[in-house]
Design a protein around this motif. Structure first.
Motif, mmCIF file in Angstrom:
data_model
loop_
_atom_site.group_PDB
_atom_site.id
_atom_site.type_symbol
_atom_site.label_atom_id
_atom_site.label_comp_id
_atom_site.label_asym_id
_atom_site.label_seq_id
_atom_site.Cartn_x
_atom_site.Cartn_y
_atom_site.Cartn_z
ATOM 1 N N ASP A 92 -7.860 1.125 -5.419
ATOM 2 C CA ASP A 92 -6.502 1.729 -5.513
ATOM 3 C C ASP A 92 -5.665 0.797 -5.832
ATOM 4 O O ASP A 92 -4.442 0.878 -4.963
ATOM 5 C CB ASP A 92 -6.155 2.748 -4.233
ATOM 6 C CG ASP A 92 -5.233 3.713 -4.517
ATOM 7 O OD1 ASP A 92 -4.867 4.082 -5.590
ATOM 8 O OD2 ASP A 92 -4.573 4.162 -3.490
ATOM 9 N N ARG A 93 -5.893 0.002 -6.690
ATOM 10 C CA ARG A 93 -4.827 -1.143 -6.706
ATOM 11 C C ARG A 93 -4.624 -1.132 -8.373
ATOM 12 O O ARG A 93 -5.617 -0.927 -9.071
ATOM 13 C CB ARG A 93 -5.473 -2.656 -6.601
ATOM 14 C CG ARG A 93 -5.568 -2.841 -4.936
ATOM 15 C CD ARG A 93 -6.148 -3.863 -4.743
ATOM 16 N NE ARG A 93 -6.040 -5.257 -5.284
ATOM 17 C CZ ARG A 93 -6.705 -6.276 -5.233
ATOM 18 N NH1 ARG A 93 -7.860 -6.230 -4.708
ATOM 19 N NH2 ARG A 93 -6.563 -7.290 -5.892
ATOM 20 N N PRO A 94 -3.285 -1.509 -8.651
ATOM 21 C CA PRO A 94 -2.982 -1.457 -10.121
ATOM 22 C C PRO A 94 -3.408 -2.594 -11.007
ATOM 23 O O PRO A 94 -3.580 -3.564 -10.287
ATOM 24 C CB PRO A 94 -1.250 -1.192 -10.213
ATOM 25 C CG PRO A 94 -0.998 -2.020 -9.048
ATOM 26 C CD PRO A 94 -2.071 -1.750 -7.766
ATOM 27 N N ARG A 123 1.006 -1.111 -0.088
ATOM 28 C CA ARG A 123 0.096 -0.133 0.047
ATOM 29 C C ARG A 123 0.908 1.462 -0.062
ATOM 30 O O ARG A 123 0.750 2.167 -0.744
ATOM 31 C CB ARG A 123 -0.975 -0.007 1.194
ATOM 32 C CG ARG A 123 -1.938 1.332 1.327
ATOM 33 C CD ARG A 123 -2.932 1.175 0.273
ATOM 34 N NE ARG A 123 -3.795 2.461 0.517
ATOM 35 C CZ ARG A 123 -4.712 2.620 -0.394
ATOM 36 N NH1 ARG A 123 -4.978 1.864 -0.930
ATOM 37 N NH2 ARG A 123 -5.660 3.696 -0.164
ATOM 38 N N THR A 124 1.844 1.058 0.787
ATOM 39 C CA THR A 124 2.794 2.252 0.954
ATOM 40 C C THR A 124 3.595 2.598 -0.581
ATOM 41 O O THR A 124 3.813 3.873 -0.966
ATOM 42 C CB THR A 124 3.882 2.210 1.904
ATOM 43 O OG1 THR A 124 3.329 1.856 3.096
ATOM 44 C CG2 THR A 124 4.794 3.188 1.922
ATOM 45 N N ASP A 125 3.860 1.465 -1.255
ATOM 46 C CA ASP A 125 4.450 1.476 -2.446
ATOM 47 C C ASP A 125 3.309 2.261 -3.639
ATOM 48 O O ASP A 125 3.855 3.002 -4.349
ATOM 49 C CB ASP A 125 5.066 0.481 -2.999
ATOM 50 C CG ASP A 125 5.564 0.581 -4.517
ATOM 51 O OD1 ASP A 125 6.678 1.183 -4.388
ATOM 52 O OD2 ASP A 125 4.894 0.010 -5.426
ATOM 53 N N LYS A 128 3.390 5.764 -5.993
ATOM 54 C CA LYS A 128 2.892 5.842 -7.333
ATOM 55 C C LYS A 128 1.461 5.758 -7.747
ATOM 56 O O LYS A 128 0.988 4.707 -7.744
ATOM 57 C CB LYS A 128 3.783 4.890 -8.341
ATOM 58 C CG LYS A 128 5.250 5.077 -8.282
ATOM 59 C CD LYS A 128 5.749 3.658 -8.900
ATOM 60 C CE LYS A 128 7.330 3.913 -8.869
ATOM 61 N NZ LYS A 128 8.163 2.755 -9.484
ATOM 62 N N PRO A 129 0.647 6.808 -7.797
ATOM 63 C CA PRO A 129 -0.775 6.652 -7.867
ATOM 64 C C PRO A 129 -1.266 5.750 -8.853
ATOM 65 O O PRO A 129 -0.843 5.820 -9.955
ATOM 66 C CB PRO A 129 -1.283 8.117 -7.613
ATOM 67 C CG PRO A 129 -0.015 8.870 -7.176
ATOM 68 C CD PRO A 129 1.020 8.236 -7.693
ATOM 69 N N LEU A 184 -1.894 1.684 -22.398
ATOM 70 C CA LEU A 184 -2.769 0.614 -22.563
ATOM 71 C C LEU A 184 -2.054 -0.668 -21.887
ATOM 72 O O LEU A 184 -2.809 -1.422 -21.121
ATOM 73 C CB LEU A 184 -3.308 0.353 -23.785
ATOM 74 C CG LEU A 184 -4.049 -0.911 -24.104
ATOM 75 C CD1 LEU A 184 -5.154 -0.848 -23.232
ATOM 76 C CD2 LEU A 184 -4.427 -1.096 -25.575
ATOM 77 N N VAL A 185 -0.941 -0.621 -21.971
ATOM 78 C CA VAL A 185 -0.066 -2.004 -21.223
ATOM 79 C C VAL A 185 0.769 -1.521 -20.222
ATOM 80 O O VAL A 185 1.727 -2.180 -19.672
ATOM 81 C CB VAL A 185 0.906 -2.412 -22.538
ATOM 82 C CG1 VAL A 185 0.060 -3.244 -23.619
ATOM 83 C CG2 VAL A 185 1.801 -1.219 -22.962
ATOM 84 N N GLY A 186 0.205 -0.354 -19.461
ATOM 85 C CA GLY A 186 1.082 -0.008 -18.437
ATOM 86 C C GLY A 186 2.004 1.108 -18.744
ATOM 87 O O GLY A 186 2.203 1.669 -20.044
ATOM 88 N N ARG A 187 2.461 1.637 -17.714
ATOM 89 C CA ARG A 187 3.551 2.634 -17.758
ATOM 90 C C ARG A 187 4.932 2.267 -18.521
ATOM 91 O O ARG A 187 5.483 1.143 -18.254
ATOM 92 C CB ARG A 187 4.105 3.233 -16.379
ATOM 93 C CG ARG A 187 4.788 4.353 -16.593
ATOM 94 C CD ARG A 187 5.348 4.890 -15.134
ATOM 95 N NE ARG A 187 5.940 5.810 -15.125
ATOM 96 C CZ ARG A 187 7.152 6.300 -14.106
ATOM 97 N NH1 ARG A 187 6.959 5.482 -12.991
ATOM 98 N NH2 ARG A 187 7.618 7.285 -14.082
ATOM 99 N N SER A 188 5.100 3.071 -19.493
ATOM 100 C CA SER A 188 6.395 2.814 -20.457
ATOM 101 C C SER A 188 7.290 3.800 -20.153
ATOM 102 O O SER A 188 7.150 5.020 -20.252
ATOM 103 C CB SER A 188 5.907 2.751 -21.989
ATOM 104 O OG SER A 188 4.905 1.827 -22.371
ATOM 105 N N ARG A 189 8.546 3.498 -19.284
ATOM 106 C CA ARG A 189 9.390 4.165 -18.972
ATOM 107 C C ARG A 189 10.672 3.853 -19.719
ATOM 108 O O ARG A 189 11.327 2.598 -19.597
ATOM 109 C CB ARG A 189 9.780 4.029 -17.659
ATOM 110 C CG ARG A 189 10.746 5.199 -17.094
ATOM 111 C CD ARG A 189 10.815 4.937 -15.688
ATOM 112 N NE ARG A 189 11.655 3.831 -15.295
ATOM 113 C CZ ARG A 189 13.085 3.769 -15.562
ATOM 114 N NH1 ARG A 189 13.685 4.768 -15.739
ATOM 115 N NH2 ARG A 189 14.051 2.774 -15.198
ATOM 116 N N PRO A 190 11.392 4.453 -20.448
ATOM 117 C CA PRO A 190 12.765 4.401 -21.026
ATOM 118 C C PRO A 190 13.914 4.534 -20.031
ATOM 119 O O PRO A 190 13.682 4.920 -18.823
ATOM 120 C CB PRO A 190 12.952 5.477 -22.229
ATOM 121 C CG PRO A 190 12.079 6.711 -21.682
ATOM 122 C CD PRO A 190 10.877 6.049 -20.826
#
Length: 447
Positions: free
Chosen positions: A111-113, A30-32, A36-37, A430-436
């Protein structure tokens, strides 16, 4: 493995240690999440696409039966064709999609991914419903699913090589916009050298060298002289396009028999295995370039995530300063990784002139370098993810040709834009957060 370490300060609680002990069991997650909302992007996108699927693929779906062939005449054994009532199939699949969308909304309310399998499963169901809708509404509601899949893999070969080139470059912190130029340079060089030597394997090696040369120019200007990486990539694409076009018109056209008639790389059939329905043509009936594609995906993935070399590469791409303090030569690592990526893209370019057709034409790559760049993003900078993203684009490209043959009312222009629409949805979340990689596109100056 941690790159940097800091000593705990006396009397100061350490994040993730004393705080985690004081928390009640089960609250660490939950803290994590609070850090990252969870956003509404995935639930809203899935809900909108589910509603669209229910209306068009379900309520407005055709009443014919879509037939999908699973075998061809030369297969080891025959599988019966799959018959799917288009209207009923569209209703069932769209209801399942709405159920997944509802589950995503429920998770957001808690509030769950959304788990990663959820958008992936939704995408598979959406593609299946779309395919049933397209085939069911055609004048001839029947296609060979085995041929569709095999053709999709074939068309995806240069995209896979291009996306692997992008993975190797961006994982080390260099943005590779020059994939189009590397593919085009590889295609031209393969045709020229193979025509002159009458040996397609020599042409294949020359294509790798040409792609590496383009990448060396990219690396030299962006790493040593700190020129903006995107600008260098765009300039290289224009330069290679103009140079190959000039040589094509002045050299190849003047003597096509000597300079533009390369011997091809034929498919190599593995006995028995190549006759297995569906998977046989995909895995065991490929050209040398096709088999190299599978090998390259495996080798790059293992190298990046299972070896010391890969750990160093990812360290340079994520935190070059920390990597430098560990004794890693950041700019040297970047230079040779970019060069290796260019060689891989050059091999992909050879597919156009040694496998697909038997000669070089101007702009033969047709913008596939930019589609490979999109596959890289869609695949989340992972070799396996980029591979499947490239297959999706190859599927859309092949389906565009097939729907014209079977006489579907869906405009071919819509099919042509489908890969880009999928890319936009993917980048939008759509497939989640994409972070380079954190240092991608940022030059490193020691000291």
């Amino acid at each position: 493995m941690s790159i940097t370490a800091t000593s705990p300060q006396p009397g100061k609680p350490q994040p993730g240690k004393s705080g985690a002990r004081a928390a009640r069991p089960g609250t660490e997650r939950r803290t994590d999440i609070s850090e990252k909302p969870v956003t509404w992007k995935v639930p809203v996108l899935l809900s909108a696409l589910g509603i669209v699927a229910f209306i068009f693929f379900g309520l407005l779906g055709p009443n014919q039966t879509a037939s999908f062939g699973l075998s061809s005449g030369g297969d080891l054994f025959q599988l019966p064709a799959v018959q799917v009532p288009a209207f009923l199939g569209g209703i069932i699949l769209s209801v399942l999609m709405l159920g997944l969308a509802g589950y995503a909304v429920y998770l957001k309310a808690k509030d769950r991914p959304a788990p990663r399998w959820l958008p992936v499963t939704f995408t598979v169901l959406f593609l299946a419903a779309f395919l049933i809708w397209v085939v069911g509404g055609a004048r001839t509601p029947s296609i060979s699913l085995a041929g569709l899949i095999a053709g999709s893999v074939t068309l995806a070969v240069p995209l896979v090589f291009g996306s692997l080139s992008g993975v190797l470059c961006e994982r080390v912190g260099v943005v590779n916009i020059a994939i189009e130029g590397q593919l085009l340079g590889g295609a031209f060089t393969a045709a020229l050298v193979a025509s002159m030597t009458r040996n397609p394997f020599v042409g294949l090696l020359a294509a790798a060298a040409a792609g590496a040369l383009v990448s060396m120019v990219l690396a030299l200007f962006s790493i040593k002289y700190l020129v903006n990486q995107i600008i260098v990539g765009v300039v290289l694409n224009v330069l290679v396009s103009g140079l190959t076009g000039f040589l094509f018109n002045t050299v190849m056209q003047a003597n096509k028999a000597q300079f533009n008639s390369p011997p091809g790389l034929d498919n190599i059939d593995i006995p028995v295995l190549s006759s297995i329905p569906i998977i046989g043509p995909v895995l065991f009936k490929q050209s040398v370039v096709g088999y190299l594609m599978y090998i390259a995906v495996i080798v790059v993935w293992v190298g990046l995530f299972k070896t010391k070399w890969g750990l160093r590469v990812r360290a340079v791409g994520e935190h070059p300063q920390a990597a430098d303090t560990m004794g890693i030569k950041v700019n040297t690592t970047r230079f040779w990784n970019v060069t290796l990526g260019g060689a891989i893209a050059g091999i992909g370019g050879s597919f156009f002139t040694l496998v697909a057709i038997d000669s070089f034409t101007e702009e033969i790559s047709g913008g596939r370098g930019f589609i490979a760049l999109a596959a890289l993003i869609f695949g989340r900078w992972n070799p396996v993810g980029a591979f499947f993203a490239a297959l999706l684009f190859g599927f859309a490209d092949n389906l565009q040709s097939i729907v014209t043959i079977i006489g579907t009312p869906v405009p071919s222009q819509f099919m042509a834009m489908l890969p880009y629409l999928v890319t936009v949805l993917a980048v939008a979340g759509l497939v989640g957060r994409s972070r380079p990689p954190a240092a991608s596109g940022i030059p490193y100056v020691k000291g």
